[in-house]
Design an enzyme around this catalytic site. Structure first.
Site, PDB file in Angstrom:
ATOM      1  N   ILE A  46       0.856  -1.185   0.000  1.00  0.00           N
ATOM      2  CA  ILE A  46       0.000   0.000   0.000  1.00  0.00           C
ATOM      3  C   ILE A  46       0.897   1.241   0.000  1.00  0.00           C
ATOM      4  O   ILE A  46       1.641   1.475   0.951  1.00  0.00           O
ATOM      5  CB  ILE A  46      -0.863   0.049   1.286  1.00  0.00           C
ATOM      6  CG1 ILE A  46      -1.605  -1.274   1.483  1.00  0.00           C
ATOM      7  CG2 ILE A  46      -1.780   1.261   1.284  1.00  0.00           C
ATOM      8  CD1 ILE A  46      -2.994  -1.321   0.985  1.00  0.00           C
ATOM      9  N   ASP A  47       0.816   2.030  -1.045  1.00  0.00           N
ATOM     10  CA  ASP A  47       1.528   3.306  -1.102  1.00  0.00           C
ATOM     11  C   ASP A  47       0.577   4.404  -0.633  1.00  0.00           C
ATOM     12  O   ASP A  47      -0.517   4.532  -1.172  1.00  0.00           O
ATOM     13  CB  ASP A  47       1.980   3.589  -2.542  1.00  0.00           C
ATOM     14  CG  ASP A  47       2.971   2.534  -3.047  1.00  0.00           C
ATOM     15  OD1 ASP A  47       3.782   2.052  -2.234  1.00  0.00           O
ATOM     16  OD2 ASP A  47       2.914   2.205  -4.247  1.00  0.00           O
TER      17      ASP A  47
END
Lengths: 209, 259
Positions: free
Chosen positions: B136-137
């Site tokens: 997850i960025d």
């Protein structure tokens, strides 16, 4: 160092284990037919995935009977890794269940879900954990009494004969992390993914068995 | 007791390894160069896990030279004896056996979490949750945390906590939380994000983005909510930087494996 024959019955990736053996200076060869298996002096039985499917594939390969003959009659050393170790027991309950090779007493069963949940532990058991070798172990020779190695599994050997335990690991409960009985040895963990500790264990297998 | 982990992440594109700062990539060199200049084999003996991400993308978001990526992975990991996770632009379960043949124990998915949930669910069903890492960025704004995909180029609509709950519901085995604001800065992890992750607290969390020194790794590992700390920064941990950091972490009683 002698040559170690990796029993290739069509499961999974053998690259990591070959790399690790070559790294310690061992000569690794893949063996996929019974004729070649008759010439082997030392065996490594790998395995991944479902016990039942791995066993079916192993039986279908025509290698299982020859392996048993070589290990029980000719007494050549063997090392089982992960599901390879599991196949050496009497029975596995995974995926409908299947009989094993019977080289090692005991049954492969899943970590008990309720027990693990109550302790806040996740299944599968994935990561580095500490194993406690039996005293005088040749597989863990000179490695001390607590060695960190890499596991990834949901099924385990809860107990075996006292003279077959090579090392125990605790993950909520104790289970058999390694088998060591005369020339028959096995690890539930992956020595080829356990950094210097795993390489030392493979070296011990090559040198001491 | 399971150990916590120190993870190194290598970013790859078109035959080279990359450094990233706030998601802008800079080429550093190929596999040989990495060994020669960064003594990667020393780094590799100081980590519990290696992640290699292919950052090259075609216009449709898929990766182009998969074979080249995998042959370079094999080259750089030949002397590596720890678990390996591979990812970057994955779209199909059919790609996974090939990754495993190249030594992967796990796959990393990011964009597919939001664009191709069927693939993620199918990967979990076939290979097990322990095989699938959700990356997850995120960015930090005045309004809270926002999630981005497609190498940080596209915002995913929705509340941060809802999106995390959605990702956990896909059945993934662990979450790689990467701060785009901290990425490559060496200023330390964005620890505040931990206040927002109750939806994934049953999953192992890998903290990424911003580690620049031993103290940052220590801060991350010291949190009960973090199972692993990652760094992708070759410059900050050059030479024996990472082995030294690991030794210090162990000397400070961090729960890491010893070898």
């Amino acid at each position: 160092m002698t040559v170690v024959s990796i029993v290739d019955y069509g499961v999974g990736n053998l690259r990591s284990v070959i790399n690790a053996l070559e790294h310690i200076g061992a000569q690794a060869e893949l063996v996929s037919d019974p004729v070649a298996l008759r010439k082997s002096g030392k065996l490594l039985l790998p395995g991944v995935g479902s016990y039942r499917i791995a066993m079916e594939q192993f039986q279908a390969s025509g290698l299982a009977d020859t392996l048993m003959e070589r290990v029980t009659q000719d007494q050549i050393p063997m090392l089982g890794i992960c599901v390879g170790m599991q196949l050496m027991t009497e029975h596995g309950t995974e995926d409908g269940g299947a009989p094993g090779l019977g080289l090692v007493p005991g049954v492969i069963d899943k970590f008990d879900a309720d027990t693990m949940k109550a302790k806040g532990l996740k299944v599968p058991h994935v990561g580095f954990n500490t194993v406690r070798p039996k005293s005088g172990s040749l597989l863990f020779k000179d490695l001390g009494d607590g060695i960190d190695v890499y596991f990834t599994h949901s099924f385990r050997l809860a107990s075996t004969g006292d003279d077959h335990v090579g090392a125990l690991c605790n993950y909520g409960v104790d289970f058999v992390a390694a088998v060591e009985h005369e020339h028959v040895v096995a690890t539930q963990f992956h020595p080829e993914k356990s950094q210097a500790n795993g390489l030392a264990i493979l070296r011990n297998f090559m040198d001491n068995f | 007791m399971l150990k916590k982990r120190l993870i190194f992440t290598l970013l790859y594109s078109k035959g080279s390894f990359m450094l990233s700062r706030n998601f802008r990539l800079q080429r550093v060199g190929n596999a040989d160069w990495l060994n020669r200049n960064y003594n990667f084999s020393t780094i590799a003996t100081s980590i519990d896990e290696l992640i290699i991400l292919n950052t090259e993308r075609a216009e449709d978001g898929t990766t182009l030279s998969h074979e080249k990526f995998l042959s370079d992975v094999e080259k750089v990991t030949k002397g590596c004896f720890m678990p390996l996770a591979l990812g970057g632009g994955l779209t199909s379960v059919d790609q996974i056996p090939q990754l495993m043949q190249s030594g992967a124990d796990k796959i990393v998915v990011n964009t597919a979490l939001f664009r191709n949930a069927e693939f993620v669910r199918a990967a979990v069903a076939k290979y097990g949750s322990q095989c699938v890492v959700a990356s997850i960025d995120y960015r930090h704004t005045q309004d809270g945390f926002e999630i981005y995909t497609a190498c940080g180029s596209e915002r995913v609509e929705g509340e941060f906590t809802d999106l995390l709950a959605y990702v956990a519901d896909l059945g993934v085995g662990e979450i790689y939380l990467n701060s785009m604001d901290k990425d490559g800065t060496g200023q330390g992890y964005w620890m505040d994000v931990l206040d927002q992750i109750s939806a994934i607290e049953h999953l192992p969390v890998i903290m990424a983005g911003g580690a620049g020194n031993f103290e940052h790794l220590m801060e991350g590992l010291g949190s009960a909510n973090i199972d692993a700390v990652a760094t992708a920064n070759l410059f900050n941990f050059v030479g024996d930087g990472l082995p030294k950091a690991r030794e210090k972490l162990l000397a400070h009683d961090q729960n890491l494996a010893r070898w």
